[in-house]
Scaffold this motif. Sequence first.
Motif, PDB file in Angstrom:
ATOM      1  N   THR A 180       0.851  -1.182   0.000  1.00  0.00           N
ATOM      2  CA  THR A 180       0.000   0.000   0.000  1.00  0.00           C
ATOM      3  C   THR A 180       0.886   1.231   0.000  1.00  0.00           C
ATOM      4  OG1 THR A 180      -1.722  -1.154   1.252  1.00  0.00           O
ATOM      5  CG2 THR A 180      -1.825   1.250   1.199  1.00  0.00           C
ATOM      6  N   ALA A 181       0.759   2.052  -1.032  1.00  0.00           N
ATOM      7  CA  ALA A 181       1.549   3.275  -1.117  1.00  0.00           C
ATOM      8  C   ALA A 181       0.815   4.417  -0.421  1.00  0.00           C
ATOM      9  CB  ALA A 181       1.819   3.631  -2.573  1.00  0.00           C
ATOM     10  N   GLY A 182       1.583   5.353   0.145  1.00  0.00           N
ATOM     11  CA  GLY A 182       0.998   6.493   0.827  1.00  0.00           C
ATOM     12  C   GLY A 182       0.762   6.209   2.297  1.00  0.00           C
ATOM     13  N   GLY A 183       0.253   7.203   2.986  1.00  0.00           N
ATOM     14  CA  GLY A 183       0.003   7.058   4.408  1.00  0.00           C
ATOM     15  C   GLY A 183       1.183   7.533   5.241  1.00  0.00           C
ATOM     16  N   THR A 184       0.952   7.599   6.531  1.00  0.00           N
ATOM     17  CA  THR A 184       1.959   8.099   7.468  1.00  0.00           C
ATOM     18  C   THR A 184       2.710   6.941   8.121  1.00  0.00           C
ATOM     19  OG1 THR A 184       0.604  10.043   7.956  1.00  0.00           O
ATOM     20  CG2 THR A 184       2.337   9.487   9.543  1.00  0.00           C
ATOM     21  N   ILE A 185       4.018   7.010   8.082  1.00  0.00           N
ATOM     22  CA  ILE A 185       4.875   6.035   8.760  1.00  0.00           C
ATOM     23  C   ILE A 185       5.841   6.816   9.635  1.00  0.00           C
ATOM     24  CG2 ILE A 185       6.547   4.160   8.484  1.00  0.00           C
ATOM     25  CD1 ILE A 185       5.387   3.597   5.754  1.00  0.00           C
ATOM     26  N   GLY A 186       5.842   6.522  10.925  1.00  0.00           N
ATOM     27  CA  GLY A 186       6.672   7.270  11.864  1.00  0.00           C
ATOM     28  C   GLY A 186       8.160   7.081  11.638  1.00  0.00           C
ATOM     29  N   ASN A 187       8.914   8.145  11.828  1.00  0.00           N
ATOM     30  CA  ASN A 187      10.369   8.079  11.643  1.00  0.00           C
ATOM     31  C   ASN A 187      11.044   7.144  12.640  1.00  0.00           C
ATOM     32  OD1 ASN A 187      10.316   9.907   9.515  1.00  0.00           O
ATOM     33  ND2 ASN A 187      10.588  11.687  10.858  1.00  0.00           N
ATOM     34  N   ILE A 188      10.385   6.880  13.766  1.00  0.00           N
ATOM     35  CA  ILE A 188      10.976   6.031  14.794  1.00  0.00           C
ATOM     36  C   ILE A 188      11.271   4.630  14.275  1.00  0.00           C
ATOM     37  CG2 ILE A 188       8.777   5.211  15.702  1.00  0.00           C
ATOM     38  CD1 ILE A 188      11.873   6.207  17.773  1.00  0.00           C
ATOM     39  N   LEU A 189      10.516   4.199  13.261  1.00  0.00           N
ATOM     40  CA  LEU A 189      10.726   2.853  12.709  1.00  0.00           C
ATOM     41  C   LEU A 189      12.081   2.726  12.017  1.00  0.00           C
ATOM     42  CD1 LEU A 189       7.267   1.843  11.162  1.00  0.00           C
ATOM     43  CD2 LEU A 189       8.264   1.151  13.348  1.00  0.00           C
ATOM     44  N   PHE A 190      12.701   3.855  11.699  1.00  0.00           N
ATOM     45  CA  PHE A 190      13.960   3.834  10.953  1.00  0.00           C
ATOM     46  C   PHE A 190      15.116   4.411  11.778  1.00  0.00           C
ATOM     47  CE2 PHE A 190      10.242   4.754   8.358  1.00  0.00           C
ATOM     48  CZ  PHE A 190      10.189   3.621   7.552  1.00  0.00           C
ATOM     49  N   ASN A 191      14.882   4.582  13.075  1.00  0.00           N
ATOM     50  CA  ASN A 191      15.881   5.155  13.971  1.00  0.00           C
ATOM     51  C   ASN A 191      16.706   4.028  14.592  1.00  0.00           C
ATOM     52  OD1 ASN A 191      17.199   6.302  16.313  1.00  0.00           O
ATOM     53  ND2 ASN A 191      15.847   8.068  16.090  1.00  0.00           N
ATOM     54  N   ILE A 192      17.918   3.877  14.124  1.00  0.00           N
ATOM     55  CA  ILE A 192      18.767   2.760  14.564  1.00  0.00           C
ATOM     56  C   ILE A 192      19.103   2.872  16.036  1.00  0.00           C
ATOM     57  CG2 ILE A 192      21.004   1.630  14.238  1.00  0.00           C
ATOM     58  CD1 ILE A 192      20.833   2.501  11.278  1.00  0.00           C
ATOM     59  N   ARG A 193      19.456   4.075  16.497  1.00  0.00           N
ATOM     60  CA  ARG A 193      19.806   4.244  17.905  1.00  0.00           C
ATOM     61  C   ARG A 193      18.616   3.956  18.819  1.00  0.00           C
ATOM     62  NH1 ARG A 193      24.724   6.668  18.866  1.00  0.00           N
ATOM     63  NH2 ARG A 193      24.336   5.809  20.951  1.00  0.00           N
ATOM     64  N   ALA A 194      17.416   4.363  18.400  1.00  0.00           N
ATOM     65  CA  ALA A 194      16.219   4.099  19.197  1.00  0.00           C
ATOM     66  C   ALA A 194      15.964   2.598  19.299  1.00  0.00           C
ATOM     67  CB  ALA A 194      15.013   4.816  18.596  1.00  0.00           C
ATOM     68  N   GLU A 195      16.207   1.889  18.213  1.00  0.00           N
ATOM     69  CA  GLU A 195      16.018   0.427  18.237  1.00  0.00           C
ATOM     70  C   GLU A 195      17.046  -0.225  19.147  1.00  0.00           C
ATOM     71  OE1 GLU A 195      14.141  -3.089  17.488  1.00  0.00           O
ATOM     72  OE2 GLU A 195      13.491  -1.136  16.723  1.00  0.00           O
ATOM     73  N   MET A 196      18.267   0.295  19.137  1.00  0.00           N
ATOM     74  CA  MET A 196      19.306  -0.241  20.025  1.00  0.00           C
ATOM     75  C   MET A 196      18.931  -0.021  21.483  1.00  0.00           C
ATOM     76  SD  MET A 196      22.719   0.917  17.911  1.00  0.00           S
ATOM     77  CE  MET A 196      23.857   0.327  19.188  1.00  0.00           C
ATOM     78  N   ARG A 197      18.408   1.159  21.792  1.00  0.00           N
ATOM     79  CA  ARG A 197      17.986   1.432  23.179  1.00  0.00           C
ATOM     80  C   ARG A 197      16.847   0.503  23.586  1.00  0.00           C
ATOM     81  NH1 ARG A 197      18.955   6.876  21.566  1.00  0.00           N
ATOM     82  NH2 ARG A 197      16.745   7.147  21.035  1.00  0.00           N
ATOM     83  N   LYS A 198      15.921   0.276  22.662  1.00  0.00           N
ATOM     84  CA  LYS A 198      14.791  -0.612  22.931  1.00  0.00           C
ATOM     85  C   LYS A 198      15.260  -2.023  23.265  1.00  0.00           C
ATOM     86  CE  LYS A 198      10.737  -2.501  20.524  1.00  0.00           C
ATOM     87  NZ  LYS A 198       9.988  -2.480  19.231  1.00  0.00           N
ATOM     88  N   ARG A 199      16.358  -2.438  22.650  1.00  0.00           N
ATOM     89  CA  ARG A 199      16.903  -3.776  22.852  1.00  0.00           C
ATOM     90  C   ARG A 199      17.970  -3.812  23.952  1.00  0.00           C
ATOM     91  NH1 ARG A 199      16.511  -7.247  17.896  1.00  0.00           N
ATOM     92  NH2 ARG A 199      14.884  -6.301  16.594  1.00  0.00           N
ATOM     93  N   GLY A 200      18.192  -2.679  24.599  1.00  0.00           N
ATOM     94  CA  GLY A 200      19.212  -2.617  25.645  1.00  0.00           C
ATOM     95  C   GLY A 200      20.616  -2.744  25.118  1.00  0.00           C
ATOM     96  N   GLN A 201      20.859  -2.249  23.900  1.00  0.00           N
ATOM     97  CA  GLN A 201      22.169  -2.379  23.262  1.00  0.00           C
ATOM     98  C   GLN A 201      22.887  -1.040  23.138  1.00  0.00           C
ATOM     99  OE1 GLN A 201      21.117  -4.236  19.535  1.00  0.00           O
ATOM    100  NE2 GLN A 201      20.853  -6.261  20.449  1.00  0.00           N
ATOM    101  N   ASP A 202      22.322   0.001  23.700  1.00  0.00           N
ATOM    102  CA  ASP A 202      22.936   1.330  23.582  1.00  0.00           C
ATOM    103  C   ASP A 202      23.728   1.667  24.851  1.00  0.00           C
ATOM    104  OD1 ASP A 202      23.664   3.751  22.657  1.00  0.00           O
ATOM    105  OD2 ASP A 202      21.693   4.689  22.840  1.00  0.00           O
TER     106      ASP A 202
END
Length: 202
Positions: A180-202
């Motif tokens: 599905t093209a279009g629509g809003t996708i949050g930038n957080i999904l592409f934030n590598i540092r945020a994902e590392m923090r979520k996994r306790g790797q930062d």
Amino acid sequence: MTRRFFYILLTVALAMYAGMASAQQLSLGQISQYLNQLQTAQGGFTQINSDGTLSTGQIYIKRPGRIRFEYNPPDESLVMAGGGQVAVFDPRSNTGPERFPLNQTPLDIMLRQNVDLSSERMVTNQTYDGTATTITAQDPEHPEYGNIQMVFTANPVELRQWIVTDDLGTQTTIILNDMTAGGTIGNILFNIRAEMRKRGQD
């Protein structure tokens, strides 16, 4: 009976014409325009790995420069691109993701700010099989980074699948489904540092 036969023939002819009209070879300009207008998209994917095994998951695209592959069990890995980097998260590892520059991967061609496939030496091959247009593209300044083979259909123009050949010659195929093209996708999904923090790797 003659009139009925005429209408049957007319219906068949119109259906054949519609099928022929929907199947057309796309120009590099049309494909470039489609990619440049594709700001966000999401859906499912099936991945054919180099060893023949299959993986499935969800894909999120936010151009320029961002893509996310969430793999279903039993794989459960995560691959994302953001901030000019690609990160590969292994669920079995606590040491953080493997990271490398996006512009040294063939995916950069599809995700860059301005896609111009007509530029010199960008496209190395273009074919049409009567249904889909397939192009093979590479960074003309760095062909050693590998290439990406993208498959498009027309009316409307849609990206159906791609095959990435990396710098080692390894091929990975991504087949898109229910995109599905279009629509809003949050930038957080592409934030590598945020994902590392979520996994306790930062």
